[in-house]
Design an enzyme around this catalytic site. Structure first.
Site, PDB file in Angstrom:
ATOM      1  N   ARG A  84       0.828  -1.213   0.000  1.00 44.87           N
ATOM      2  CA  ARG A  84       0.000   0.000   0.000  1.00 44.87           C
ATOM      3  C   ARG A  84       0.861   1.262   0.000  1.00 44.87           C
ATOM      4  NH1 ARG A  84      -2.049  -3.807  -0.860  1.00 44.87           N
ATOM      5  NH2 ARG A  84      -3.917  -4.766  -0.023  1.00 44.87           N
TER       6      ARG A  84
ATOM      7  N   SER B 114     -11.222  -0.271   3.394  1.00 45.90           N
ATOM      8  CA  SER B 114     -10.313  -0.605   4.502  1.00 45.90           C
ATOM      9  C   SER B 114      -9.577   0.655   4.942  1.00 45.90           C
ATOM     10  CB  SER B 114      -9.318  -1.673   4.062  1.00 45.90           C
ATOM     11  OG  SER B 114      -9.983  -2.871   3.727  1.00 45.90           O
TER      12      SER B 114
ATOM     13  N   GLU C 299      -4.472   3.282   5.876  1.00 41.02           N
ATOM     14  CA  GLU C 299      -4.457   3.111   4.428  1.00 41.02           C
ATOM     15  C   GLU C 299      -5.052   4.348   3.766  1.00 41.02           C
ATOM     16  OE1 GLU C 299      -6.442  -0.031   1.306  1.00 41.02           O
ATOM     17  OE2 GLU C 299      -5.535  -0.826   3.118  1.00 41.02           O
TER      18      GLU C 299
END
Length: 338
Positions: A164, A235, A331
Site C-alpha cells: 500500500r 479498509s 491506508e
C-alpha cells in the site's frame, strides 16, 4: 479544462465529508493538468490531485487551494504474443478496466475486481486484495512532473511499489497520467484466499477472469457498505507487519493469530485483532462505526463529518496499541488543511 469555485469536497469523496475547495479544475487531458498547475501558481495557491476520491479523508474546513480532478480517458491494447499491454489513461474507472480485461479473456487483475476509484490512483496505493497486488501486473506509469512540466515514463521498478505504498506518496509532484498493465492471454486462477476457496467449495465457477471477478465482487459486496447509502473509504487501516519476536509475543498473549509471510516480516490481519482481541466488530461512536461484516472498514452515516471519522480512527489506534503494543498505520490518506 473547467474550473469551479467553492465545490464541497463531500461531493468528490466516497466518505462524503469535507468542506468547500476554493477551486476545482476538471482535467480531461495532460494539457488541462498543466493549465491547472499554472492557474494554481498564478494565484499563489497549493494544489491537490484527486481521482475517484475513494481513499482520502477530506477536512471539514475544506481546501484553500486548487483541487485537480484527473479525468483523462482512453484505453489501448498492444498484443505481444503471450501477453497484452493495456495502456489506460488515469481517469478510467479501475473496476471498468478490470471488467473489460476479463471480457477479453485477459488474466492478471481479476482478483482486484470491485475496488472503487480510478486506475491512476492504483499505482499510488499499490492496490491489493484477495491475494493479488497491482505490482504483479504493472508494466509502467506515465507521469507529468508538476515541477518541470515534463512527461516521462517510469518502469515498475522506478515506481518503488511496496505494501500500500509507492514513490508517488513521497513525491506528489509526479502526477499519474497513464498506467500500462501487462496482462496474460493464458493464466491460472489465483484462489488461495480463504473467501475464494470457500466460494469454490460452494460450487462457484472460478475458471475464468470474468468468473473470478464476479465472485470477488460478490464477496466484497458482503464485506463493504453500500456506497450509495453510506460513506466509506473501504479498509481504513493497513494490516500490520511484525517482526518474528513481536508476532511470538502476540501469540503468547492471545493464542493462535493468523499470519502471512511478508518480505519484511510477518503480516497479520488487523481485522482479527479488531474482532477477536478487542471485540470491535460493529463498534460505533456517534455517526461513525466499524462495519459489522469487516471491522477493518470504517463507515459513516450521512450526517457524519471528517472529525467523527478522525475521532473513531484515533480511538481504534489507541485501543490496538494498548492491547498489543502495535502502532497501526492508515491506508486512507488525509487531505491537507491547506
Amino acid at each position: 479544462m473547467t474550473i469551479q469555485e467553492h465545490v464541497p469536497l463531500a461531493s468528490l469523496t466516497t466518505l462524503r465529508v469535507g468542506g468547500p475547495a476554493s477551486y476545482v479544475a476538471t482535467c480531461t487531458s495532460v494539457e488541462d493538468v498543466r493549465e491547472a498547475l499554472v492557474f494554481a501558481k498564478e494565484h499563489s495557491l497549493p494544489y491537490y490531485v484527486l481521482g475517484g476520491g475513494s481513499n482520502v479523508l477530506a477536512p471539514d474546513e475544506g481546501y484553500k487551494g486548487v483541487m485537480i480532478l484527473v479525468r483523462l480517458l482512453g484505453l489501448e491494447y498492444i498484443d505481444e504474443g503471450t501477453r497484452v499491454l493495456m495502456k489506460s489513461s488515469a481517469g478510467e474507472s479501475w473496476d471498468a478496466v478490470v471488467e473489460e480485461a476479463a471480457a477479453r479473456g485477459l488474466w492478471g487483475i481479476e482478483n482486484l475486481a470491485g475496488i472503487p476509484g480510478t486506475i491512476g490512483a492504483a499505482p499510488i496505493q499499490n492496490i491489493g486484495a484477495y491475494g493479488a497486488e497491482l505490482k504483479d501486473t504493472l508494466d509502467s506509469v506515465e507521469v507529468l512532473d508538476a515541477d518541470t512540466g515534463e512527461v516521462r515514463t517510469l518502469s515498475v521498478e522506478e515506481c518503488e511499489l511496496a505494501y500500500r505504498d509507492s514513490r508517488f506518496k513521497r513525491e506528489p509532484h509526479l502526477i499519474v497520467t497513464k498506467v500500462t498493465l501487462a496482462l496474460q492471454k493464458n493464466g491460472t486462477p489465483k484462489i488461495e484466499y480463504k473467501d475464494l476457496l470457500k466460494a469454490q467449495e460452494q460450487g462457484a465457477d472460478l475458471s475464468s477472469p470474468a468468473a473470478i471477478g464476479k465472485v470477488v465482487r460478490e464477496v466484497r459486496g458482503d464485506k463493504f457498505p453500500d456506497l450509495r447509502t453510506t460513506g466509506t473509504a473501504g479498509s481504513f487501516f493497513k494490516n500490520p507487519i511484525l517482526t518474528s519476536e513481536k508476532y511470538a509475543a502476540l501469540k503468547e498473549l492471545y493464542g493462535e493469530v493468523p499470519s502471512f509471510p511478508h518480505p519484511h516480516g510477518i503480516k497479520i490481519p488487523l481485522a482479527f485483532v479488531l474482532d477477536r482481541v478487542l471485540n470491535l466488530r460493529g463498534f460505533r461512536q456517534g455517526p461513525a462505526w466499524l462495519f459489522g461484516s469487516q471491522p477493518l472498514v470504517l463507515a459513516l452515516d450521512r450526517e457524519g463529518r471528517a472529525e467523527d471519522v478522525e475521532s473513531l480512527a484515533r480511538l481504534v489506534e489507541q485501543k490496538v496499541f494498548d492491547a498489543t503494543g502495535i502502532t497501526i498505520e492508515r491506508e486512507v490518506r488525509s487531505m491537507p488543511h491547506a
